[in-house]
Design a protein around this motif. Structure first.
Motif, mmCIF file in Angstrom:
data_model
loop_
_atom_site.group_PDB
_atom_site.id
_atom_site.type_symbol
_atom_site.label_atom_id
_atom_site.label_comp_id
_atom_site.label_asym_id
_atom_site.label_seq_id
_atom_site.Cartn_x
_atom_site.Cartn_y
_atom_site.Cartn_z
ATOM 1 N N SER A 115 22.090 44.124 5.735
ATOM 2 C CA SER A 115 23.518 44.319 5.992
ATOM 3 C C SER A 115 24.193 45.069 4.861
ATOM 4 C CB SER A 115 24.202 42.962 6.188
ATOM 5 O OG SER A 115 25.606 43.127 6.305
ATOM 6 N N ILE A 116 24.976 46.079 5.216
ATOM 7 C CA ILE A 116 25.750 46.812 4.221
ATOM 8 C C ILE A 116 26.944 45.984 3.751
ATOM 9 C CG2 ILE A 116 27.322 47.990 5.837
ATOM 10 C CD1 ILE A 116 25.567 49.532 2.718
ATOM 11 N N CYS A 117 27.215 44.881 4.453
ATOM 12 C CA CYS A 117 28.296 43.975 4.053
ATOM 13 C C CYS A 117 27.747 42.659 3.498
ATOM 14 C CB CYS A 117 29.215 43.678 5.238
ATOM 15 S SG CYS A 117 30.189 45.102 5.754
ATOM 16 N N GLY A 118 26.469 42.645 3.146
ATOM 17 C CA GLY A 118 25.853 41.450 2.577
ATOM 18 C C GLY A 118 25.985 41.433 1.066
ATOM 19 N N GLY A 139 10.985 57.639 13.189
ATOM 20 C CA GLY A 139 11.211 56.215 13.367
ATOM 21 C C GLY A 139 12.412 55.905 14.237
ATOM 22 N N SER A 140 12.604 54.608 14.485
ATOM 23 C CA SER A 140 13.751 54.120 15.254
ATOM 24 C C SER A 140 14.633 53.284 14.339
ATOM 25 C CB SER A 140 13.289 53.260 16.437
ATOM 26 O OG SER A 140 12.542 54.029 17.355
ATOM 27 N N ILE A 141 15.901 53.653 14.244
ATOM 28 C CA ILE A 141 16.857 52.931 13.403
ATOM 29 C C ILE A 141 17.970 52.393 14.289
ATOM 30 C CG2 ILE A 141 18.450 53.074 11.462
ATOM 31 C CD1 ILE A 141 16.810 55.442 10.417
ATOM 32 N N ASN A 142 18.185 51.082 14.225
ATOM 33 C CA ASN A 142 19.230 50.440 15.028
ATOM 34 C C ASN A 142 20.291 49.853 14.105
ATOM 35 O OD1 ASN A 142 17.989 50.712 17.723
ATOM 36 N ND2 ASN A 142 16.394 49.439 16.823
ATOM 37 N N VAL A 143 21.547 50.202 14.366
ATOM 38 C CA VAL A 143 22.673 49.741 13.556
ATOM 39 C C VAL A 143 23.657 49.025 14.467
ATOM 40 C CG1 VAL A 143 24.497 50.409 11.952
ATOM 41 C CG2 VAL A 143 22.377 51.754 12.045
ATOM 42 N N GLY A 144 24.122 47.844 14.047
ATOM 43 C CA GLY A 144 25.064 47.131 14.893
ATOM 44 C C GLY A 144 25.823 46.052 14.174
ATOM 45 N N PHE A 145 26.674 45.365 14.926
ATOM 46 C CA PHE A 145 27.421 44.232 14.382
ATOM 47 C C PHE A 145 27.644 43.203 15.474
ATOM 48 C CE2 PHE A 145 30.765 47.211 15.764
ATOM 49 C CZ PHE A 145 31.619 46.386 16.480
ATOM 50 N N ALA A 162 29.622 49.446 9.863
ATOM 51 C CA ALA A 162 28.433 49.730 10.679
ATOM 52 C C ALA A 162 28.526 51.127 11.281
ATOM 53 C CB ALA A 162 28.279 48.674 11.778
ATOM 54 N N PHE A 163 29.709 51.467 11.814
ATOM 55 C CA PHE A 163 29.911 52.813 12.350
ATOM 56 C C PHE A 163 29.700 53.857 11.251
ATOM 57 C CE2 PHE A 163 32.822 50.557 15.434
ATOM 58 C CZ PHE A 163 32.075 50.833 16.570
ATOM 59 N N THR A 185 20.245 54.159 17.380
ATOM 60 C CA THR A 185 20.938 53.390 18.422
ATOM 61 C C THR A 185 21.965 52.474 17.789
ATOM 62 O OG1 THR A 185 18.963 53.396 19.831
ATOM 63 C CG2 THR A 185 20.686 51.775 20.347
ATOM 64 N N PHE A 186 23.157 52.474 18.376
ATOM 65 C CA PHE A 186 24.189 51.528 17.950
ATOM 66 C C PHE A 186 24.218 50.392 18.959
ATOM 67 C CE2 PHE A 186 28.362 49.719 17.336
ATOM 68 C CZ PHE A 186 28.443 49.696 15.959
#
Length: 388
Positions: A115-118, A139-145, A162-163, A185-186
């Motif tokens: 987490s970038i907010c961790g 690769g596959s990178i998934n970003v979300g909240f 996250a955005f 993917t978001f």
């Protein structure tokens, strides 16, 4: 008179500085000797900012503003005896300002995410993991909240970073000439993630996803994370070489284990003066406080500083027996420069209006300028612009 401020983040630091400006002797207690400037940490993973440059040394701030600084881990908040217990000693207080953060809602397997907010150093971990994938070449990178199921107003959702991280990664891969080798993917469990920014801003998000070639996966509850996938409630999966996830906020156990009045998610109930009801000597500001009567609002560093300003103003006027008071409700608004690596969008929302202005190219430099300004103004090296 002993005044303690808990927490070395946006709320605690700003409250400490404001109390010093009013002339009070104040002690700040933090478990880190630096303040981490989270809004610009999005650039650490993509190499645009160093970890060290994203820190603000609390000892340097102490020298500039003249407060007392204690670097210790708080283990108990004893409201009845007006004591703060740390891993080293016990601190007594007459007045208390709680500027601590919040915990995260746990989802099974969340240890497989970052987490970038961790914790601050997670930004370095994300950087290292991203570099490994770049070296691999695909690769596959998934970003979300996510949110907190116990929080119907969703004020504990923190989606903006996250955005920003997602779009910055897309731009970063594009500069490396690898964008077509990666699937981005978001994802989010809610059907309309980002709606808190306002209907206008939410509608414009589709153009951002299209421009940065991002897939979306919305409206399905997350069942669990594994090392190489995200599994949803219907047992469908997203393959993932790197999962970056900001979980919904939850109250800290440190606060849940007190007699302070709390809502269902463990955040402290305060009035519009930022003071705890029936506790005239305790103020709670920033993420630790429950935001009520404003279901569209969100917890941001900006709001934390607004609450710090309001609480210290009200405290000071109480001490000098002045009838003047401020309400943080009157100052609530969402404001951010949503950076995308090669541009940004200015987003603002209040109870009555919504604004979203695309800022190609210049927006990115505007946010970088804010990061520089924030550190310089806190260190008294330049004039502080009101409200910033």
């Amino acid at each position: 008179m002993k005044i303690l401020v808990l927490g070395g983040g946006f709320a605690g630091v700003e409250a400490t500085i404001k109390l010093r400006k009013y002339g009070y002797n104040v002690t700040l207690i933090s478990d880190r000797d630096y303040m981490f400037i989270y809004p610009v940490s999005i650039w650490i993973p993509v190499g645009k900012r160093s970890f060290e440059d994203t820190k603000l040394n609390l000892f340097d701030l102490q020298k500039k503003h003249g407060f007392n600084l204690v670097i210790e881990k708080i283990t108990k908040i004893d409201i009845e005896n007006q004591q703060i217990v740390t891993n080293k000693t016990i601190h007594e207080y007459d007045y208390l300002f709680i500027g601590l953060g919040m915990s995260k809602v746990y989802i099974k397997g969340m240890e497989h995410t970052h987490s970038i907010c961790g914790k601050p150093r997670e930004s370095i971990t994300i950087k290292n993991e991203l570099e490994k994938l770049v070296t691999k070449g695909s690769g596959s990178i998934n970003v979300g909240f996510g949110g907190n199921p116990k929080d119907p107003t969703s004020t504990t959702v923190r989606g903006g970073p996250a955005f920003e991280l997602l779009f910055n990664i897309s731009h970063y891969l594009n500069k490396k000439g690898l964008r077509d080798k990666f699937k981005l993917t978001f994802f989010a469990p809610m059907a309309e993630p980002g709606k808190r920014m306002g209907r206008k801003a939410y509608k414009n998000m589709d153009s951002f996803f299209e421009h940065y070639h991002v897939n979306t996966h919305f409206g399905k509850k997350i069942k669990e994370f594994t090392k190489n996938a995200i599994t949803f409630i219907d047992n469908t999966q997203l393959d993932s070489d790197l999962t970056l996830f900001i979980s919904g906020g939850d109250g800290m156990n440190l606060i849940k284990n007190t007699s302070l009045p709390q809502n269902e998610t463990g955040f402290v109930k305060i009035n519009e003066l930022c003071r705890v009801e029936n506790k005239d000597n305790v103020y709670v500001i920033g993420d630790a406080a429950a935001i009520i009567n404003h279901p569209w609002a969100a917890k941001q560093g900006h709001i934390a500083e607004v609450m710090a300003d309001v609480s210290t103003y009200n405290f000071h006027n109480t001490i000098i027996a002045s009838g003047k008071r401020k309400s943080y409700w009157e100052k609530l608004h969402i404001i951010c420069v949503m950076d995308s690596g090669d541009g940004a969008a200015f987003v603002m929302r209040t109870a009555k209006k919504e604004i979203m202005i695309p800022l190609p190219i210049v927006g990115h430099w505007l946010k970088k300028g804010w990061g520089w300004y924030y550190k310089q103004s806190k260190m008294k090296r330049m004039f502080r612009i009101p409200g910033m």
